[in-house]
Design an enzyme around this catalytic site. Structure first.
Site, mmCIF file in Angstrom:
data_model
loop_
_atom_site.group_PDB
_atom_site.id
_atom_site.type_symbol
_atom_site.label_atom_id
_atom_site.label_comp_id
_atom_site.label_asym_id
_atom_site.label_seq_id
_atom_site.Cartn_x
_atom_site.Cartn_y
_atom_site.Cartn_z
ATOM 1 N N GLY A 287 20.008 11.661 22.518
ATOM 2 C CA GLY A 287 21.285 10.666 21.956
ATOM 3 C C GLY A 287 22.235 11.244 21.026
ATOM 4 O O GLY A 287 23.055 10.719 20.507
ATOM 5 N N GLU A 329 14.854 14.913 23.029
ATOM 6 C CA GLU A 329 15.526 15.233 24.157
ATOM 7 C C GLU A 329 16.904 15.262 24.336
ATOM 8 O O GLU A 329 17.435 14.364 25.008
ATOM 9 C CB GLU A 329 14.908 13.996 25.515
ATOM 10 C CG GLU A 329 13.345 13.943 25.450
ATOM 11 C CD GLU A 329 13.043 12.794 26.224
ATOM 12 O OE1 GLU A 329 11.952 12.854 26.862
ATOM 13 O OE2 GLU A 329 13.648 11.650 26.169
ATOM 14 N N PRO A 330 17.463 15.994 23.669
ATOM 15 C CA PRO A 330 19.035 16.225 23.697
ATOM 16 C C PRO A 330 19.470 16.790 25.080
ATOM 17 O O PRO A 330 18.979 17.643 25.499
ATOM 18 C CB PRO A 330 19.278 17.311 22.736
ATOM 19 C CG PRO A 330 18.046 18.158 22.662
ATOM 20 C CD PRO A 330 16.809 17.182 22.855
ATOM 21 N N GLY A 331 20.466 15.990 25.681
ATOM 22 C CA GLY A 331 21.284 16.310 26.876
ATOM 23 C C GLY A 331 22.582 16.947 26.488
ATOM 24 O O GLY A 331 22.915 18.105 26.426
ATOM 25 N N ARG A 332 23.240 15.885 26.071
ATOM 26 C CA ARG A 332 24.899 16.263 25.725
ATOM 27 C C ARG A 332 24.811 17.152 24.538
ATOM 28 O O ARG A 332 25.991 18.000 24.785
ATOM 29 C CB ARG A 332 25.271 14.867 25.186
ATOM 30 C CG ARG A 332 26.802 14.731 24.754
ATOM 31 C CD ARG A 332 26.987 13.248 24.095
ATOM 32 N NE ARG A 332 26.214 12.290 24.683
ATOM 33 C CZ ARG A 332 26.762 11.568 25.534
ATOM 34 N NH1 ARG A 332 28.087 11.421 25.993
ATOM 35 N NH2 ARG A 332 25.982 10.285 26.027
ATOM 36 N N TYR A 373 33.544 4.284 29.732
ATOM 37 C CA TYR A 373 33.083 4.081 28.044
ATOM 38 C C TYR A 373 34.200 4.170 27.346
ATOM 39 O O TYR A 373 33.966 4.233 26.213
ATOM 40 C CB TYR A 373 32.080 5.202 27.777
ATOM 41 C CG TYR A 373 30.914 5.444 28.793
ATOM 42 C CD1 TYR A 373 30.082 4.505 29.082
ATOM 43 C CD2 TYR A 373 30.862 6.661 29.256
ATOM 44 C CE1 TYR A 373 28.993 4.703 29.886
ATOM 45 C CE2 TYR A 373 30.003 6.924 30.164
ATOM 46 C CZ TYR A 373 29.083 6.032 30.534
ATOM 47 O OH TYR A 373 27.944 6.493 31.455
ATOM 48 N N CYS A 400 43.650 6.276 43.113
ATOM 49 C CA CYS A 400 44.542 5.183 43.292
ATOM 50 C C CYS A 400 44.029 4.037 42.307
ATOM 51 O O CYS A 400 43.376 3.145 43.001
ATOM 52 C CB CYS A 400 44.465 4.530 44.843
ATOM 53 S SG CYS A 400 45.219 6.206 45.935
ATOM 54 N N GLU A 401 44.177 4.137 41.306
ATOM 55 C CA GLU A 401 43.553 3.308 40.331
ATOM 56 C C GLU A 401 44.171 3.510 39.004
ATOM 57 O O GLU A 401 44.370 4.756 38.695
ATOM 58 C CB GLU A 401 42.239 3.368 40.516
ATOM 59 C CG GLU A 401 41.208 2.900 39.245
ATOM 60 C CD GLU A 401 40.106 2.325 39.900
ATOM 61 O OE1 GLU A 401 39.687 2.395 40.843
ATOM 62 O OE2 GLU A 401 39.280 1.944 38.943
#
Ligand code: LLP
Length: 472
Positions: A287, A329-332, A373, A400-401
């Site tokens: 996180g 547990e770092p990912g980012r 987000y 298309c949005e």
């Protein structure tokens, strides 16, 4: 972030429209080191290189949109996390941020362990040779097949997320004649200061077992987590090695971890008092935030490690416990800053008095984070430099949005034209891994660059791939 008046030379209205932006940077050609991969540089001819390779050459050879992953940057971040925590702690890279066989090999070589949360991630990890004992399996709804795959492979830990899962894992382990090491994931009741969808330790959500309450077995004392410990300890096929907590993502201060550590250590003390057992491990999850824009100022791994060690040490001393082995547990924070996404500029549409919409050849299919987000990113012109003034821009995709926004507010040079290459830095985490086929978009490749060389590690999807799935 604050809004500020525009300095001299705006291309648009004198009063700027609503948005999240600061003044344009003094130099639109600058690559801010907070957000760009470590090897990114602008050449004397004006284009940008990453890993010693010109993005124009990359775009020509591999097409756009394209994820460019800086291998040296990735490995350096692995080492920074590994060295910061030292030999008496473990760093589990969270594979959900981005996983491929090349990445698994780099992790294995750099001494990181791996957190997976599905059978698919586990298969990639094993296929690339990550030793099973260095893998942890997560998930709030692991299937029996996933549990069996993990136990058979001999993963180092399975993180239990519910009462039902205790029974499922015990049953699989018993039938395979194994004793499976497990941790129990607890929700510590911390409100992480982050987007609701990526906060995970408040009680009203799907992950983990609550420390507080005892809603299921109030008569047994303590909360669900304490009851889970009792149940696990009764099962011979499970070996309870520790307690796990993950409070959320994109977090910039350690105060949430402090509360989490306090409560987890409190549970360890309760377990000692009730069962005469000191558990050897505690995992505080991932996180840790990264800089998506130059205004973000995350701490360095060594600062985070020192702070977490100090917190855990203090809490354990207070509880009279030996300090357990710590893991994170770092990912980012490992892969996020190591990559950028290169797009080709298509339509440039000026809306008088508002802003200029710059359409690129990707969008929410390769980066859904802005739509999902409200994530903020920065963007730069990378195929050339420019001396033109700043132009308030919104970089949008081709889907298309109208929510298909890549960078909500950015200043780009006012001479931007179709065919120019743009790059969005800090897209290494949760962009390719959350990529999708909306509008039958073809998911972009990931090209690893290093020392002047480039190599595809995940190839571009093709129309044949799409048609192969459509068996119609
Ligand atoms: N450990 C556990 C148990 C997790 O659930 C997660 C992330 C991590 C570690 C890694 O968190 P990180 O260090 O990468 O923040 N798709 C969202 C993020 C979802 C994260 C889910 N779990 C995003 O794009 O921001």
């Amino acid at each position: 972030m604050s809004r500020s008046a525009h300095p001299a030379g705006p291309r648009h209205a004198d009063v700027l429209p609503e948005g999240h932006y600061t003044a344009p940077p003094d130099d639109l050609n600058e690559l801010n080191p907070r957000v760009w991969p470590k090897t990114a540089a602008r050449t004397s001819t004006g284009s940008v290189t990453v890993g010693g390779v010109d993005v124009k050459d990359l775009a020509e050879e591999f097409g756009t949109p394209l994820f460019v992953l800086d291998e040296a940057d990735f490995r350096a971040r692995c080492r920074a996390w590994r060295d910061a925590f030292g030999a008496d702690a473990d760093v589990f890279y969270a594979g959900k941020a981005f996983l491929s066989r090349a990445v698994v090999r780099w992790l294995t070589e750099e001494g990181l362990n791996l957190d997976v949360c599905s059978g698919g991630e586990l298969s990639v990890a094993l296929a690339a040779g990550m030793p099973a004992e260095r893998i942890a399996l997560h998930g709030n709804n692991k299937s029996s097949a996933e549990i069996e795959q993990a136990v058979k492979a001999g993963v180092g830990r399975i993180v239990l997320d519910s009462f039902q899962e205790i029974v499922r894992v015990a049953h699989v382990a018993e039938s395979l004649g194994r004793r499976q090491p497990v941790q129990i994931r607890v929700t510590v009741g911390v409100e992480a200061h982050t987007h609701e969808f990526i906060a995970t330790a408040h009680e009203d959500q799907k992950f983990g077992l609550a420390l507080a309450g005892g809603a299921t077995q109030p008569e047994a004392g303590g909360g669900q987590a304490a009851e889970a410990v009792r149940r696990v300890l009764k099962l011979d096929s499970l070996e309870l090695v520790g307690i796990h907590s993950h409070i959320g993502s994109q977090i910039f201060d350690t105060s949430g971890f402090e509360v989490a550590a306090h409560r987890v250590v409190g549970l360890l003390a309760d377990i000692r008092d009730e069962h005469g057992l000191e558990l050897p491990e505690i995992d505080l999850g991932g996180g840790l935030g990264i800089a998506y824009t130059p205004e973000d100022d995350p701490s360095e791994p060594h600062e985070i490690a020192a702070s977490l060690r100090e917190i855990v040490g203090r809490e354990c001393r207070g509880a009279g416990l030996a300090v357990p082995r710590l893991s994170v547990e770092p990912g980012r924070a490992v892969v996020g800053p190591s990559a950028c996404t290169v797009y080709e500029t298509g339509t440039v549409k000026e809306l008088q008095g508002l802003r200029t919409y710059v359409s690129v050849d990707g969008g929410m299919s390769d980066n859904v984070r802005t739509a999902l987000y409200d994530a903020e990113y920065s963007v730069s012109l990378v195929s050339r430099s420019s001396t033109a003034g700043p132009m308030l821009s919104r970089v949008v995709g081709k889907h298309c949005e109208s929510g298909d926004i890549v960078v909500r507010d950015a200043f780009l040079p006012a001479d931007l034209a179709p065919g120019d290459l743009l790059a969005v830095p800090a897209t290494g985490a949760y962009c390719r891994s959350m990529a999708n086929n909306y509008n039958h978009a073809l998911r972009p490749p990931v090209v690893a660059v290093r020392d002047g060389g480039a190599r595809v590690i995940v190839r571009r999807e093709t129309e044949e791939d799409l048609l192969r799935l459509d068996v119609g």
